[in-house]
Write a protein that holds these residues in place. Structure first.
Motif, PDB file in Angstrom:
ATOM      1  N   HIS A 303     -16.126 -59.758 -33.485  1.00 56.80           N
ATOM      2  CA  HIS A 303     -16.344 -61.033 -32.796  1.00 56.80           C
ATOM      3  C   HIS A 303     -15.926 -60.982 -31.337  1.00 56.80           C
ATOM      4  O   HIS A 303     -16.008 -61.995 -30.639  1.00 56.80           O
ATOM      5  N   SER A 304     -15.458 -59.824 -30.890  1.00 55.10           N
ATOM      6  CA  SER A 304     -15.007 -59.690 -29.497  1.00 55.10           C
ATOM      7  C   SER A 304     -15.106 -58.231 -29.082  1.00 55.10           C
ATOM      8  O   SER A 304     -15.274 -57.334 -29.926  1.00 55.10           O
ATOM      9  N   ALA A 305     -14.961 -57.992 -27.780  1.00 50.75           N
ATOM     10  CA  ALA A 305     -14.948 -56.622 -27.268  1.00 50.75           C
ATOM     11  C   ALA A 305     -13.768 -55.856 -27.845  1.00 50.75           C
ATOM     12  O   ALA A 305     -13.869 -54.661 -28.148  1.00 50.75           O
ATOM     13  N   GLU A 306     -12.641 -56.545 -28.023  1.00 50.59           N
ATOM     14  CA  GLU A 306     -11.451 -55.904 -28.575  1.00 50.59           C
ATOM     15  C   GLU A 306     -11.690 -55.451 -30.009  1.00 50.59           C
ATOM     16  O   GLU A 306     -11.257 -54.366 -30.415  1.00 50.59           O
ATOM     17  N   ASP A 307     -12.381 -56.283 -30.776  1.00 55.09           N
ATOM     18  CA  ASP A 307     -12.723 -55.906 -32.149  1.00 55.09           C
ATOM     19  C   ASP A 307     -13.590 -54.654 -32.166  1.00 55.09           C
ATOM     20  O   ASP A 307     -13.425 -53.770 -33.016  1.00 55.09           O
ATOM     21  N   ALA A 308     -14.527 -54.584 -31.223  1.00 63.74           N
ATOM     22  CA  ALA A 308     -15.429 -53.437 -31.140  1.00 63.74           C
ATOM     23  C   ALA A 308     -14.671 -52.160 -30.789  1.00 63.74           C
ATOM     24  O   ALA A 308     -14.887 -51.104 -31.396  1.00 63.74           O
ATOM     25  N   LEU A 309     -13.772 -52.258 -29.823  1.00 62.88           N
ATOM     26  CA  LEU A 309     -12.981 -51.090 -29.418  1.00 62.88           C
ATOM     27  C   LEU A 309     -12.089 -50.620 -30.565  1.00 62.88           C
ATOM     28  O   LEU A 309     -11.853 -49.420 -30.725  1.00 62.88           O
ATOM     29  N   GLU A 310     -11.614 -51.558 -31.355  1.00 58.01           N
ATOM     30  CA  GLU A 310     -10.795 -51.211 -32.520  1.00 58.01           C
ATOM     31  C   GLU A 310     -11.592 -50.367 -33.510  1.00 58.01           C
ATOM     32  O   GLU A 310     -11.078 -49.391 -34.073  1.00 58.01           O
ATOM     33  N   LYS A 311     -12.845 -50.729 -33.713  1.00 61.65           N
ATOM     34  CA  LYS A 311     -13.718 -49.963 -34.602  1.00 61.65           C
ATOM     35  C   LYS A 311     -13.963 -48.557 -34.036  1.00 61.65           C
ATOM     36  O   LYS A 311     -13.954 -47.568 -34.782  1.00 61.65           O
ATOM     37  N   ILE A 312     -14.199 -48.476 -32.745  1.00 61.33           N
ATOM     38  CA  ILE A 312     -14.414 -47.176 -32.095  1.00 61.33           C
ATOM     39  C   ILE A 312     -13.171 -46.304 -32.237  1.00 61.33           C
ATOM     40  O   ILE A 312     -13.252 -45.115 -32.577  1.00 61.33           O
ATOM     41  N   ASP A 313     -11.997 -46.894 -31.993  1.00 59.46           N
ATOM     42  CA  ASP A 313     -10.744 -46.145 -32.099  1.00 59.46           C
ATOM     43  C   ASP A 313     -10.485 -45.677 -33.531  1.00 59.46           C
ATOM     44  O   ASP A 313      -9.844 -44.642 -33.753  1.00 59.46           O
ATOM     45  N   ALA A 314     -10.990 -46.435 -34.501  1.00 54.75           N
ATOM     46  CA  ALA A 314     -10.813 -46.062 -35.906  1.00 54.75           C
ATOM     47  C   ALA A 314     -11.732 -44.919 -36.319  1.00 54.75           C
ATOM     48  O   ALA A 314     -11.494 -44.269 -37.340  1.00 54.75           O
ATOM     49  N   GLY A 315     -12.782 -44.686 -35.517  1.00 59.13           N
ATOM     50  CA  GLY A 315     -13.676 -43.565 -35.826  1.00 59.13           C
ATOM     51  C   GLY A 315     -15.149 -43.890 -35.857  1.00 59.13           C
ATOM     52  O   GLY A 315     -15.971 -43.025 -36.164  1.00 59.13           O
ATOM     53  N   ALA A 316     -15.514 -45.130 -35.528  1.00 58.77           N
ATOM     54  CA  ALA A 316     -16.932 -45.499 -35.508  1.00 58.77           C
ATOM     55  C   ALA A 316     -17.628 -44.873 -34.304  1.00 58.77           C
ATOM     56  O   ALA A 316     -17.082 -44.863 -33.199  1.00 58.77           O
ATOM     57  N   ASP A 317     -18.836 -44.375 -34.528  1.00 57.85           N
ATOM     58  CA  ASP A 317     -19.634 -43.798 -33.444  1.00 57.85           C
ATOM     59  C   ASP A 317     -20.606 -44.815 -32.862  1.00 57.85           C
ATOM     60  O   ASP A 317     -20.922 -44.771 -31.671  1.00 57.85           O
ATOM     61  N   LEU A 318     -21.089 -45.698 -33.705  1.00 55.69           N
ATOM     62  CA  LEU A 318     -21.951 -46.809 -33.304  1.00 55.69           C
ATOM     63  C   LEU A 318     -21.412 -48.079 -33.946  1.00 55.69           C
ATOM     64  O   LEU A 318     -20.588 -48.017 -34.863  1.00 55.69           O
ATOM     65  N   LEU A 319     -21.880 -49.231 -33.469  1.00 56.46           N
ATOM     66  CA  LEU A 319     -21.416 -50.512 -33.981  1.00 56.46           C
ATOM     67  C   LEU A 319     -22.604 -51.378 -34.373  1.00 56.46           C
ATOM     68  O   LEU A 319     -23.694 -51.235 -33.832  1.00 56.46           O
ATOM     69  N   GLN A 320     -22.379 -52.295 -35.298  1.00 58.39           N
ATOM     70  CA  GLN A 320     -23.367 -53.318 -35.621  1.00 58.39           C
ATOM     71  C   GLN A 320     -22.672 -54.670 -35.716  1.00 58.39           C
ATOM     72  O   GLN A 320     -21.529 -54.763 -36.180  1.00 58.39           O
ATOM     73  N   ILE A 321     -23.375 -55.697 -35.269  1.00 62.76           N
ATOM     74  CA  ILE A 321     -22.863 -57.053 -35.394  1.00 62.76           C
ATOM     75  C   ILE A 321     -23.882 -57.900 -36.152  1.00 62.76           C
ATOM     76  O   ILE A 321     -25.054 -57.564 -36.213  1.00 62.76           O
ATOM     77  N   TYR A 322     -23.402 -58.983 -36.743  1.00 65.17           N
ATOM     78  CA  TYR A 322     -24.259 -59.961 -37.400  1.00 65.17           C
ATOM     79  C   TYR A 322     -23.582 -61.329 -37.306  1.00 65.17           C
ATOM     80  O   TYR A 322     -23.982 -62.164 -36.512  1.00 65.17           O
ATOM     81  N   THR A 323     -22.537 -61.530 -38.099  1.00 66.05           N
ATOM     82  CA  THR A 323     -21.851 -62.816 -38.092  1.00 66.05           C
ATOM     83  C   THR A 323     -21.251 -63.105 -36.719  1.00 66.05           C
ATOM     84  O   THR A 323     -21.259 -64.248 -36.253  1.00 66.05           O
ATOM     85  N   GLY A 324     -20.744 -62.076 -36.053  1.00 64.94           N
ATOM     86  CA  GLY A 324     -20.225 -62.242 -34.699  1.00 64.94           C
ATOM     87  C   GLY A 324     -21.295 -62.712 -33.734  1.00 64.94           C
ATOM     88  O   GLY A 324     -21.030 -63.486 -32.804  1.00 64.94           O
ATOM     89  N   PHE A 325     -22.526 -62.256 -33.939  1.00 66.22           N
ATOM     90  CA  PHE A 325     -23.664 -62.678 -33.128  1.00 66.22           C
ATOM     91  C   PHE A 325     -23.929 -64.168 -33.338  1.00 66.22           C
ATOM     92  O   PHE A 325     -24.241 -64.901 -32.395  1.00 66.22           O
ATOM     93  N   VAL A 326     -23.777 -64.629 -34.582  1.00 65.40           N
ATOM     94  CA  VAL A 326     -23.985 -66.036 -34.911  1.00 65.40           C
ATOM     95  C   VAL A 326     -22.894 -66.902 -34.287  1.00 65.40           C
ATOM     96  O   VAL A 326     -23.170 -67.955 -33.699  1.00 65.40           O
ATOM     97  N   TYR A 327     -21.647 -66.460 -34.400  1.00 65.72           N
ATOM     98  CA  TYR A 327     -20.522 -67.273 -33.932  1.00 65.72           C
ATOM     99  C   TYR A 327     -20.287 -67.185 -32.428  1.00 65.72           C
ATOM    100  O   TYR A 327     -19.862 -68.160 -31.808  1.00 65.72           O
TER     101      TYR A 327
END
Length: 347
Positions: A303-327
């Motif tokens: 739901h935020s840039a910080e949330d996205a960076l957290e996913k990247i730091d955890a090991g994600a190579d790409l990201l997807q949003i859905y509910t965050g896009f709605v909210y």
């Protein structure tokens, strides 16, 4: 403006009704000659440092739209103007189906979440292909495929194969959706032996095409460590392109929404902010335990840039949003890409 005005107005109405109203509105305004360029100017962040190359595909940026939003591939060309690096259509089943009875989509406003039990409602394979033939090639398109609800267990693989063969010329990668909690009799799809059989058949079909397409597996966030170890073993053994972590959750723990309200809603998959930590931990476990043996697309509670960076730091190579896009609205895509770009430049 989105959260203060647009969202507050839209949230006064039934969420599924709003979903289709929004589709019609975006379709309509996108026909106005200057609007697509205006939207790209407002939301698109273009920079070589945002590009990612994974499983033979080049992504303009790592922020994608998760499956379930544009099920029938009717809006992906217009949604490309909002700055996504890729869009995943579906889940597509061979035959059109209505899904579960309405009401089946619920907002958890206090939690910034959604509960859905849509049940793979979609227009079917032929209708989706008709839409994909209109692809303007603005970004990478993924095809999320599944089985029809009425399909018997001995025919599951045939459903996936039918979708795989027919969609192959029209999508850039495939996702085997075996983790949705909103379709009946899906227990077999969680069985490792069956998944090996399913993946082997998809790979066999893939080899019949001159250009083979990447195959990914979408998993649930509710798996324990033993099950996640099996997923790692499965991905490594079958050598498929990667994993999407994660789908919606059946858990209702630590929600602000009252137990009475949740009981009134009933069954369904939980998405949004309540899923953030759980999906991040699944990503971290898969990445660490596999020693980054395969790419991970991280989704769940961004739901935020910080949330996205957290996913990247955890090991994600790409990201997807859905509910965050709605909210949060389409500006979320821009905020994430800017944060990623800022981090790159600061290294």
């Amino acid at each position: 403006m989105y959260k203060a005005v647009i969202r507050s107005l839209l949230f006064k109405f039934d969420p599924e009704t709003v979903h289709y109203f929004t589709f019609d509105f975006i379709k309509l305004i996108s026909k106005v000659p200057f609007v697509p360029n205006l939207l790209r100017g407002m939301f698109k962040v273009k920079h070589s440092d945002l590009q990612r190359e994974l499983f033979g595909l080049k992504f303009e940026n790592p922020v994608g739209l998760a499956a379930g939003f544009d099920k029938n591939a009717v809006l992906y060309n217009e949604l490309a103007n909002f700055g996504f690096g890729f869009i995943e259509i579906g889940t597509v089943t061979p035959k059109a189906q209505d899904g579960n009875p309405k009401k089946r989509l619920f907002r958890l406003k206090e939690d910034n979440g959604l509960i859905n039990r849509m049940g793979f409602n979609n227009a079917g394979l032929e209708a989706v292909i008709k839409q994909l033939k209109r692809n303007k090639k603005q970004l990478i398109i993924g095809g999320n495929i599944g089985k029809n609800t009425a399909t018997s267990p001995d025919q599951y693989t045939e459903d996936y194969a039918t979708c795989f063969k027919a969609l192959h010329p029209y999508v850039d990668y495939f996702v085997l959706n075996v983790s949705c909690p909103n379709v009946g009799s899906h227990a077999k799809l969680n069985d490792k032996e069956y998944l090996e059989e399913l993946i082997a058949e998809m790979k066999r079909i893939n080899r019949t095409f001159e250009l083979q397409k990447p195959i990914l597996l979408k998993i649930a966030p509710d798996l324990n460590t033993n099950q996640l170890d099996e997923i790692i073993e499965l991905i490594v053994q079958t050598n498929i392109a990667g994993v999407i972590a994660s789908n919606t959750s059946i858990s209702r723990s630590e929600l602000k929404t009252s137990k009475e309200a949740l009981a009134a809603i009933g069954n369904g998959g939980l998405s949004g902010k309540p899923l953030k930590s759980k999906s991040t931990e699944v990503i971290r476990y898969l990445s660490k335990q596999s020693n980054k043996a395969f790419p991970i697309i991280g989704v769940g509670g961004i739901h935020s840039a910080e949330d996205a960076l957290e996913k990247i730091d955890a090991g994600a190579d790409l990201l997807q949003i859905y509910t965050g896009f709605v909210y949060e609205g389409p500006a979320l895509i821009k905020r994430i890409n800017r944060a990623l770009l800022k981090r790159t430049k600061s290294v």
